[in-house]
Design a protein around this motif. Structure first.
Motif, PDB file in Angstrom:
ATOM      1  N   ALA A 153       0.835  -1.208   0.000  1.00 48.17           N
ATOM      2  CA  ALA A 153       0.000   0.000   0.000  1.00 48.17           C
ATOM      3  C   ALA A 153       0.868   1.257   0.000  1.00 48.17           C
ATOM      4  CB  ALA A 153      -0.927  -0.017   1.212  1.00 48.17           C
ATOM      5  N   LEU A 154       1.952   1.225   0.757  1.00 47.39           N
ATOM      6  CA  LEU A 154       2.855   2.380   0.817  1.00 47.39           C
ATOM      7  C   LEU A 154       3.523   2.611  -0.533  1.00 47.39           C
ATOM      8  CD1 LEU A 154       4.404   4.598   2.317  1.00 47.39           C
ATOM      9  CD2 LEU A 154       6.003   2.831   3.119  1.00 47.39           C
ATOM     10  N   LEU A 155       3.995   1.534  -1.162  1.00 46.91           N
ATOM     11  CA  LEU A 155       4.660   1.674  -2.458  1.00 46.91           C
ATOM     12  C   LEU A 155       3.694   2.155  -3.531  1.00 46.91           C
ATOM     13  CD1 LEU A 155       6.924  -1.496  -2.411  1.00 46.91           C
ATOM     14  CD2 LEU A 155       7.673   0.882  -2.295  1.00 46.91           C
ATOM     15  N   GLU A 156       2.462   1.697  -3.466  1.00 51.05           N
ATOM     16  CA  GLU A 156       1.458   2.173  -4.429  1.00 51.05           C
ATOM     17  C   GLU A 156       1.163   3.655  -4.215  1.00 51.05           C
ATOM     18  OE1 GLU A 156      -1.624  -0.672  -3.719  1.00 51.05           O
ATOM     19  OE2 GLU A 156      -0.983  -1.968  -5.387  1.00 51.05           O
ATOM     20  N   ARG A 157       1.170   4.088  -2.962  1.00 51.70           N
ATOM     21  CA  ARG A 157       0.999   5.515  -2.668  1.00 51.70           C
ATOM     22  C   ARG A 157       2.177   6.313  -3.232  1.00 51.70           C
ATOM     23  NH1 ARG A 157       1.568   8.187   3.346  1.00 51.70           N
ATOM     24  NH2 ARG A 157       1.276  10.372   2.705  1.00 51.70           N
ATOM     25  N   CYS A 158       3.383   5.767  -3.069  1.00 48.82           N
ATOM     26  CA  CYS A 158       4.572   6.441  -3.597  1.00 48.82           C
ATOM     27  C   CYS A 158       4.525   6.512  -5.120  1.00 48.82           C
ATOM     28  CB  CYS A 158       5.836   5.703  -3.146  1.00 48.82           C
ATOM     29  SG  CYS A 158       6.204   5.855  -1.386  1.00 48.82           S
ATOM     30  N   LEU A 159       4.147   5.421  -5.751  1.00 48.02           N
ATOM     31  CA  LEU A 159       4.085   5.400  -7.209  1.00 48.02           C
ATOM     32  C   LEU A 159       3.060   6.410  -7.730  1.00 48.02           C
ATOM     33  CD1 LEU A 159       5.110   4.070  -9.799  1.00 48.02           C
ATOM     34  CD2 LEU A 159       3.275   2.371  -9.568  1.00 48.02           C
ATOM     35  N   GLY A 174       4.668   8.826   8.103  1.00 46.63           N
ATOM     36  CA  GLY A 174       4.861   8.526   9.514  1.00 46.63           C
ATOM     37  C   GLY A 174       6.164   7.784   9.742  1.00 46.63           C
ATOM     38  N   GLU A 175       6.530   7.604  10.998  1.00 44.83           N
ATOM     39  CA  GLU A 175       7.802   6.965  11.339  1.00 44.83           C
ATOM     40  C   GLU A 175       7.881   5.540  10.798  1.00 44.83           C
ATOM     41  OE1 GLU A 175      10.405   5.960  15.362  1.00 44.83           O
ATOM     42  OE2 GLU A 175       8.839   7.497  15.429  1.00 44.83           O
ATOM     43  N   GLU A 176       6.780   4.783  10.899  1.00 45.40           N
ATOM     44  CA  GLU A 176       6.786   3.409  10.404  1.00 45.40           C
ATOM     45  C   GLU A 176       6.978   3.365   8.894  1.00 45.40           C
ATOM     46  OE1 GLU A 176       3.557   0.968  11.582  1.00 45.40           O
ATOM     47  OE2 GLU A 176       3.947   1.153  13.725  1.00 45.40           O
ATOM     48  N   ASP A 177       6.309   4.255   8.175  1.00 46.96           N
ATOM     49  CA  ASP A 177       6.461   4.292   6.721  1.00 46.96           C
ATOM     50  C   ASP A 177       7.883   4.674   6.328  1.00 46.96           C
ATOM     51  OD1 ASP A 177       3.888   3.504   6.232  1.00 46.96           O
ATOM     52  OD2 ASP A 177       3.102   5.531   5.918  1.00 46.96           O
ATOM     53  N   GLN A 178       8.474   5.590   7.060  1.00 50.14           N
ATOM     54  CA  GLN A 178       9.853   5.971   6.769  1.00 50.14           C
ATOM     55  C   GLN A 178      10.794   4.788   6.949  1.00 50.14           C
ATOM     56  OE1 GLN A 178      11.193   9.706   8.547  1.00 50.14           O
ATOM     57  NE2 GLN A 178       9.077  10.375   8.718  1.00 50.14           N
ATOM     58  N   LYS A 179      10.549   3.991   7.992  1.00 49.75           N
ATOM     59  CA  LYS A 179      11.374   2.801   8.214  1.00 49.75           C
ATOM     60  C   LYS A 179      11.205   1.806   7.078  1.00 49.75           C
ATOM     61  CE  LYS A 179      11.556   2.940  13.287  1.00 49.75           C
ATOM     62  NZ  LYS A 179      11.132   2.277  14.545  1.00 49.75           N
ATOM     63  N   ARG A 180       9.969   1.649   6.594  1.00 48.39           N
ATOM     64  CA  ARG A 180       9.728   0.696   5.495  1.00 48.39           C
ATOM     65  C   ARG A 180      10.454   1.111   4.214  1.00 48.39           C
ATOM     66  NH1 ARG A 180       4.371   0.788   7.822  1.00 48.39           N
ATOM     67  NH2 ARG A 180       3.981  -1.224   8.837  1.00 48.39           N
ATOM     68  N   LEU A 181      10.611   2.402   4.008  1.00 52.42           N
ATOM     69  CA  LEU A 181      11.240   2.893   2.779  1.00 52.42           C
ATOM     70  C   LEU A 181      12.752   3.021   2.893  1.00 52.42           C
ATOM     71  CD1 LEU A 181       8.719   5.696   1.714  1.00 52.42           C
ATOM     72  CD2 LEU A 181       8.908   3.373   0.810  1.00 52.42           C
ATOM     73  N   ARG A 182      13.274   2.810   4.085  1.00 53.79           N
ATOM     74  CA  ARG A 182      14.695   3.082   4.327  1.00 53.79           C
ATOM     75  C   ARG A 182      15.608   2.239   3.443  1.00 53.79           C
ATOM     76  NH1 ARG A 182      15.209   3.864  10.431  1.00 53.79           N
ATOM     77  NH2 ARG A 182      13.937   5.662   9.864  1.00 53.79           N
ATOM     78  N   GLY A 183      15.208   1.026   3.141  1.00 51.82           N
ATOM     79  CA  GLY A 183      16.064   0.153   2.345  1.00 51.82           C
ATOM     80  C   GLY A 183      16.007   0.409   0.853  1.00 51.82           C
TER      81      GLY A 183
END
Length: 356
Positions: A153-159, A174-183
Protein backbone atom coordinates in the motif's frame (compact mmCIF):
# COMPACT_ATOMS: atom_id res chain seq x y z
CA UNK A 1 26.70 12.78 7.96
CA UNK A 2 26.94 12.11 4.20
CA UNK A 3 25.85 14.30 1.30
CA UNK A 4 25.87 13.17 -2.33
CA UNK A 5 26.72 15.79 -5.00
CA UNK A 6 25.26 15.34 -8.47
CA UNK A 7 24.33 17.41 -11.50
CA UNK A 8 24.26 17.83 -15.25
CA UNK A 9 27.57 18.24 -17.15
CA UNK A 10 29.50 21.55 -17.01
CA UNK A 11 28.04 22.78 -13.70
CA UNK A 12 31.30 23.02 -11.71
CA UNK A 13 30.22 20.13 -9.49
CA UNK A 14 33.60 18.43 -9.20
CA UNK A 15 35.35 21.77 -8.62
CA UNK A 16 32.91 22.42 -5.78
CA UNK A 17 33.61 18.94 -4.40
CA UNK A 18 37.34 19.71 -4.35
CA UNK A 19 36.70 23.10 -2.75
CA UNK A 20 34.71 21.45 0.04
CA UNK A 21 36.97 18.48 0.69
CA UNK A 22 40.45 19.56 -0.36
CA UNK A 23 42.69 17.60 -2.69
CA UNK A 24 42.35 14.19 -1.05
CA UNK A 25 39.55 11.90 -2.18
CA UNK A 26 39.06 8.16 -2.50
CA UNK A 27 37.40 6.29 -5.32
CA UNK A 28 34.28 4.24 -4.57
CA UNK A 29 33.80 2.58 -7.92
CA UNK A 30 34.01 4.09 -11.42
CA UNK A 31 31.40 6.81 -10.85
CA UNK A 32 31.97 8.02 -7.27
CA UNK A 33 34.64 9.98 -5.42
CA UNK A 34 34.43 10.44 -1.65
CA UNK A 35 36.01 13.22 0.40
CA UNK A 36 35.66 14.63 3.91
CA UNK A 37 35.10 18.27 4.87
CA UNK A 38 35.94 19.52 8.34
CA UNK A 39 33.14 21.59 9.82
CA UNK A 40 34.41 25.09 10.72
CA UNK A 41 33.31 25.93 14.27
CA UNK A 42 34.60 28.91 16.24
CA UNK A 43 33.14 27.39 19.43
CA UNK A 44 35.51 24.44 19.18
CA UNK A 45 38.40 26.85 18.66
CA UNK A 46 37.44 28.74 21.84
CA UNK A 47 37.22 25.53 23.84
CA UNK A 48 40.56 24.32 22.47
CA UNK A 49 42.18 27.64 23.47
CA UNK A 50 40.88 27.04 27.01
CA UNK A 51 41.96 23.40 27.41
CA UNK A 52 45.03 23.37 25.12
CA UNK A 53 44.48 19.69 24.27
CA UNK A 54 46.89 17.37 22.47
CA UNK A 55 44.27 16.85 19.79
CA UNK A 56 41.42 18.91 18.31
CA UNK A 57 38.82 16.95 16.36
CA UNK A 58 36.18 18.89 14.41
CA UNK A 59 32.90 17.44 13.22
CA UNK A 60 33.01 16.27 9.62
CA UNK A 61 30.75 15.94 6.60
CA UNK A 62 31.43 13.26 4.00
CA UNK A 63 30.71 14.38 0.44
CA UNK A 64 30.27 12.04 -2.52
CA UNK A 65 30.91 13.28 -6.05
CA UNK A 66 29.06 11.21 -8.66
CA UNK A 67 29.44 11.25 -12.45
CA UNK A 68 27.55 13.94 -14.40
CA UNK A 69 24.02 13.00 -15.43
CA UNK A 70 23.01 13.37 -19.08
CA UNK A 71 19.34 14.11 -19.62
CA UNK A 72 17.28 10.91 -19.57
CA UNK A 73 20.13 8.86 -18.08
CA UNK A 74 19.66 9.22 -14.31
CA UNK A 75 18.37 5.69 -13.78
CA UNK A 76 21.46 4.33 -15.56
CA UNK A 77 24.18 6.65 -14.27
CA UNK A 78 23.28 7.26 -10.62
CA UNK A 79 25.44 5.05 -8.34
CA UNK A 80 22.44 3.82 -6.34
CA UNK A 81 24.50 1.54 -4.08
CA UNK A 82 26.49 4.56 -2.89
CA UNK A 83 23.61 7.02 -2.69
CA UNK A 84 21.38 4.76 -0.59
CA UNK A 85 23.59 5.57 2.39
CA UNK A 86 23.67 9.37 1.99
CA UNK A 87 21.63 11.57 4.31
CA UNK A 88 20.92 14.17 1.62
CA UNK A 89 21.48 14.98 -2.03
CA UNK A 90 23.05 18.22 -3.27
CA UNK A 91 22.12 19.15 -6.85
CA UNK A 92 24.78 21.47 -8.25
CA UNK A 93 23.02 23.81 -10.70
CA UNK A 94 24.75 26.04 -13.19
CA UNK A 95 23.86 29.70 -12.72
CA UNK A 96 27.08 31.19 -14.15
CA UNK A 97 27.38 32.54 -17.68
CA UNK A 98 30.59 31.62 -19.52
CA UNK A 99 30.59 31.43 -23.35
CA UNK A 100 33.75 29.28 -23.24
CA UNK A 101 31.84 26.58 -21.30
CA UNK A 102 28.79 25.76 -23.44
CA UNK A 103 25.59 24.66 -21.76
CA UNK A 104 24.09 21.45 -23.17
CA UNK A 105 20.66 23.09 -23.41
CA UNK A 106 22.05 26.17 -25.15
CA UNK A 107 21.24 28.66 -22.37
CA UNK A 108 21.69 29.11 -18.62
CA UNK A 109 18.41 28.63 -16.75
CA UNK A 110 18.70 27.39 -13.14
CA UNK A 111 14.92 26.95 -12.70
CA UNK A 112 14.67 24.83 -15.84
CA UNK A 113 17.64 22.67 -14.87
CA UNK A 114 16.39 22.19 -11.30
CA UNK A 115 13.02 21.04 -12.62
CA UNK A 116 14.56 18.76 -15.24
CA UNK A 117 16.74 17.06 -12.63
CA UNK A 118 13.75 16.58 -10.34
CA UNK A 119 12.10 14.76 -13.24
CA UNK A 120 15.21 12.60 -13.60
CA UNK A 121 14.98 11.62 -9.92
CA UNK A 122 11.30 10.81 -10.29
CA UNK A 123 11.96 8.63 -13.35
CA UNK A 124 14.61 6.68 -11.45
CA UNK A 125 12.21 6.26 -8.50
CA UNK A 126 9.38 5.20 -10.82
CA UNK A 127 11.44 2.28 -12.12
CA UNK A 128 12.31 1.15 -8.57
CA UNK A 129 8.71 1.39 -7.32
CA UNK A 130 7.29 -0.45 -10.34
CA UNK A 131 9.76 -3.34 -10.03
CA UNK A 132 9.14 -3.80 -6.32
CA UNK A 133 5.34 -3.58 -6.66
CA UNK A 134 5.39 -6.18 -9.45
CA UNK A 135 7.25 -8.60 -7.17
CA UNK A 136 5.34 -7.81 -3.99
CA UNK A 137 1.77 -7.75 -5.31
CA UNK A 138 1.40 -11.54 -5.93
CA UNK A 139 3.18 -12.34 -2.64
CA UNK A 140 0.88 -10.04 -0.66
CA UNK A 141 -2.22 -11.44 -2.41
CA UNK A 142 -1.22 -15.03 -1.66
CA UNK A 143 0.22 -14.94 1.87
CA UNK A 144 -1.66 -11.87 3.15
CA UNK A 145 1.10 -11.09 5.61
CA UNK A 146 0.28 -7.80 7.33
CA UNK A 147 3.71 -6.32 6.70
CA UNK A 148 3.60 -7.18 2.98
CA UNK A 149 0.15 -5.63 2.65
CA UNK A 150 1.29 -2.42 4.38
CA UNK A 151 4.46 -2.21 2.31
CA UNK A 152 2.51 -2.72 -0.91
CA UNK A 153 0.00 0.00 0.00
CA UNK A 154 2.86 2.38 0.82
CA UNK A 155 4.66 1.67 -2.46
CA UNK A 156 1.46 2.17 -4.43
CA UNK A 157 1.00 5.51 -2.67
CA UNK A 158 4.57 6.44 -3.60
CA UNK A 159 4.08 5.40 -7.21
CA UNK A 160 0.90 7.46 -7.46
CA UNK A 161 2.79 10.52 -6.15
CA UNK A 162 5.65 9.97 -8.58
CA UNK A 163 3.22 9.73 -11.50
CA UNK A 164 1.76 13.08 -10.42
CA UNK A 165 5.35 14.44 -10.45
CA UNK A 166 5.38 14.90 -6.67
CA UNK A 167 8.79 14.22 -5.04
CA UNK A 168 8.53 11.64 -2.26
CA UNK A 169 10.19 14.08 0.17
CA UNK A 170 6.94 16.11 -0.09
CA UNK A 171 4.81 13.26 1.29
CA UNK A 172 3.70 13.28 4.91
CA UNK A 173 5.15 9.93 6.01
CA UNK A 174 4.86 8.53 9.51
CA UNK A 175 7.80 6.97 11.34
CA UNK A 176 6.79 3.41 10.40
CA UNK A 177 6.46 4.29 6.72
CA UNK A 178 9.85 5.97 6.77
CA UNK A 179 11.37 2.80 8.21
CA UNK A 180 9.73 0.70 5.50
CA UNK A 181 11.24 2.89 2.78
CA UNK A 182 14.69 3.08 4.33
CA UNK A 183 16.06 0.15 2.34
CA UNK A 184 14.98 1.57 -1.01
CA UNK A 185 17.04 3.98 -3.09
CA UNK A 186 14.26 6.48 -3.70
CA UNK A 187 16.22 9.56 -4.76
CA UNK A 188 13.30 12.01 -4.55
CA UNK A 189 12.79 10.94 -0.92
CA UNK A 190 16.19 12.31 0.12
CA UNK A 191 16.39 15.86 1.49
CA UNK A 192 17.58 18.10 -1.35
CA UNK A 193 20.09 20.94 -1.25
CA UNK A 194 20.17 23.02 -4.42
CA UNK A 195 23.71 24.39 -4.83
CA UNK A 196 23.67 27.29 -7.27
CA UNK A 197 27.05 27.94 -8.89
CA UNK A 198 26.88 31.65 -9.71
CA UNK A 199 29.06 34.26 -11.43
CA UNK A 200 31.73 36.26 -9.65
CA UNK A 201 29.58 39.35 -10.25
CA UNK A 202 26.88 37.77 -8.08
CA UNK A 203 29.25 37.26 -5.14
CA UNK A 204 27.77 40.12 -3.04
CA UNK A 205 24.33 38.46 -3.33
CA UNK A 206 25.34 35.00 -2.10
CA UNK A 207 23.42 35.39 1.13
CA UNK A 208 20.15 36.21 -0.61
CA UNK A 209 17.38 33.64 -0.91
CA UNK A 210 16.56 31.26 -3.80
CA UNK A 211 14.34 33.84 -5.53
CA UNK A 212 17.39 36.04 -6.19
CA UNK A 213 18.72 33.36 -8.53
CA UNK A 214 15.49 32.36 -10.21
CA UNK A 215 14.52 29.36 -8.10
CA UNK A 216 12.06 30.97 -5.71
CA UNK A 217 9.65 28.09 -6.27
CA UNK A 218 11.80 26.08 -3.84
CA UNK A 219 10.85 28.24 -0.87
CA UNK A 220 8.49 26.46 1.46
CA UNK A 221 9.04 23.01 -0.04
CA UNK A 222 9.50 20.23 2.55
CA UNK A 223 13.08 19.12 3.23
CA UNK A 224 14.47 21.35 0.48
CA UNK A 225 17.00 24.18 0.73
CA UNK A 226 19.23 26.29 -1.52
CA UNK A 227 22.68 27.81 -1.17
CA UNK A 228 24.56 30.00 -3.68
CA UNK A 229 28.32 29.70 -4.19
CA UNK A 230 30.70 31.21 -6.74
CA UNK A 231 32.89 28.16 -7.21
CA UNK A 232 35.49 29.66 -9.55
CA UNK A 233 36.28 32.70 -7.42
CA UNK A 234 36.06 30.74 -4.15
CA UNK A 235 38.59 28.23 -5.55
CA UNK A 236 40.98 31.08 -6.28
CA UNK A 237 40.48 32.52 -2.79
CA UNK A 238 41.07 29.10 -1.17
CA UNK A 239 44.60 29.08 -2.64
CA UNK A 240 45.53 32.29 -0.76
CA UNK A 241 46.84 32.55 2.78
CA UNK A 242 44.10 33.27 5.37
CA UNK A 243 44.79 37.01 5.74
CA UNK A 244 44.82 37.62 1.98
CA UNK A 245 41.74 35.45 1.54
CA UNK A 246 39.79 37.47 4.13
CA UNK A 247 40.76 40.72 2.42
CA UNK A 248 39.81 39.42 -1.02
CA UNK A 249 36.41 38.28 0.25
CA UNK A 250 35.77 41.70 1.77
CA UNK A 251 36.60 43.36 -1.57
CA UNK A 252 34.14 41.09 -3.37
CA UNK A 253 31.43 41.42 -0.72
CA UNK A 254 31.60 37.74 0.27
CA UNK A 255 30.80 37.59 3.97
CA UNK A 256 31.81 33.97 4.66
CA UNK A 257 33.74 31.20 2.86
CA UNK A 258 31.84 28.76 0.66
CA UNK A 259 32.73 25.84 2.94
CA UNK A 260 31.14 27.56 5.96
CA UNK A 261 27.92 28.40 4.13
CA UNK A 262 27.63 25.04 2.37
CA UNK A 263 28.16 23.05 5.56
CA UNK A 264 25.75 25.32 7.45
CA UNK A 265 23.10 24.77 4.75
CA UNK A 266 23.67 21.01 4.95
CA UNK A 267 23.28 21.08 8.75
CA UNK A 268 20.14 23.20 8.55
CA UNK A 269 18.57 20.95 5.92
CA UNK A 270 19.24 17.82 7.96
CA UNK A 271 18.40 19.48 11.29
CA UNK A 272 21.81 18.68 12.78
CA UNK A 273 23.52 20.20 15.79
CA UNK A 274 26.95 19.88 17.40
CA UNK A 275 27.91 19.12 20.98
CA UNK A 276 31.43 19.00 22.41
CA UNK A 277 33.58 16.78 24.59
CA UNK A 278 36.60 18.43 26.23
CA UNK A 279 39.73 17.38 28.09
CA UNK A 280 43.46 18.00 28.07
CA UNK A 281 43.78 15.01 25.74
CA UNK A 282 41.17 16.01 23.15
CA UNK A 283 38.56 18.64 22.37
CA UNK A 284 36.02 17.21 19.97
CA UNK A 285 32.90 18.37 18.12
CA UNK A 286 30.26 15.71 17.46
CA UNK A 287 27.36 16.09 15.03
CA UNK A 288 23.97 14.56 15.87
CA UNK A 289 20.38 15.05 14.78
CA UNK A 290 18.42 17.67 16.75
CA UNK A 291 16.33 15.92 19.40
CA UNK A 292 19.00 13.28 20.15
CA UNK A 293 18.95 12.12 23.77
CA UNK A 294 22.02 11.87 25.97
CA UNK A 295 22.44 8.11 25.77
CA UNK A 296 22.35 8.09 21.95
CA UNK A 297 24.71 11.09 21.91
CA UNK A 298 27.16 9.07 23.98
CA UNK A 299 26.97 6.38 21.30
CA UNK A 300 28.00 8.96 18.69
CA UNK A 301 31.27 9.30 20.61
CA UNK A 302 31.78 5.56 21.28
CA UNK A 303 29.45 2.57 21.33
CA UNK A 304 30.79 1.53 24.78
CA UNK A 305 29.56 4.83 26.22
CA UNK A 306 26.03 4.18 25.03
CA UNK A 307 25.97 0.58 26.31
CA UNK A 308 27.31 1.50 29.75
CA UNK A 309 25.73 4.98 30.04
CA UNK A 310 25.21 6.17 33.64
CA UNK A 311 24.78 9.94 33.38
CA UNK A 312 26.02 13.03 31.58
CA UNK A 313 27.55 16.19 33.03
CA UNK A 314 26.33 19.12 30.92
CA UNK A 315 27.26 22.77 30.56
CA UNK A 316 26.69 25.27 27.74
CA UNK A 317 29.93 26.00 25.88
CA UNK A 318 29.76 29.77 26.46
CA UNK A 319 29.25 29.27 30.22
CA UNK A 320 32.32 27.03 30.31
CA UNK A 321 34.44 29.56 28.42
CA UNK A 322 33.24 32.38 30.67
CA UNK A 323 33.94 30.39 33.86
CA UNK A 324 37.35 29.20 32.67
CA UNK A 325 37.14 25.58 33.84
CA UNK A 326 34.76 22.71 34.55
CA UNK A 327 35.60 23.04 38.26
CA UNK A 328 34.47 26.68 38.21
CA UNK A 329 31.23 25.62 36.50
CA UNK A 330 30.60 23.03 39.22
CA UNK A 331 31.16 25.68 41.86
CA UNK A 332 28.81 28.11 40.09
CA UNK A 333 26.14 25.46 39.59
CA UNK A 334 26.13 25.75 35.79
CA UNK A 335 27.40 22.18 35.36
CA UNK A 336 24.32 19.95 35.57
CA UNK A 337 23.83 16.20 35.96
CA UNK A 338 21.43 14.78 33.36
CA UNK A 339 20.09 11.29 32.71
CA UNK A 340 19.77 9.21 29.54
CA UNK A 341 16.61 11.01 28.33
CA UNK A 342 18.11 14.50 28.38
CA UNK A 343 17.69 16.12 24.94
CA UNK A 344 21.08 17.43 23.82
CA UNK A 345 21.22 21.10 22.77
CA UNK A 346 23.41 22.73 20.18
CA UNK A 347 26.60 23.91 21.87
CA UNK A 348 26.36 21.63 24.91
CA UNK A 349 29.62 20.41 26.43
CA UNK A 350 29.05 16.86 27.64
CA UNK A 351 31.08 14.59 29.87
CA UNK A 352 29.72 11.05 29.89
CA UNK A 353 29.92 8.76 32.89
CA UNK A 354 29.66 5.12 31.88
CA UNK A 355 30.57 1.62 33.05
CA UNK A 356 32.97 -0.38 30.91
Amino acid sequence: MRVGLFGFPQTGKTTLFRLLTGASATSHGPHVQVGVARVPDSRLERLAALFRPKKVTPATVEYLDSAPVARGRAAEVFPLDSLVAVDALAHVVRAFRDPSVPHAAGSVDPARDASLMETELLLADHAIAERRIAKLRPVAAKARREEDVKELALLERCLAAIEREIPLRNLDLGEEDQKRLRGYTFLSLKPLLLALNVDEADAPRLGEGPAAFGVGFLEGRPRTAAVAVSVEIESEIAALDPEEADGFRRELGIERPALDRFVEASFRLLDRICFFTVSEEECRAVSVRRGTRAREAAGAVHSDMERGFIRAEVVAWEELVAAGSLAACRHAGTLRIEGKDYVVRDGDVLHFRFSA
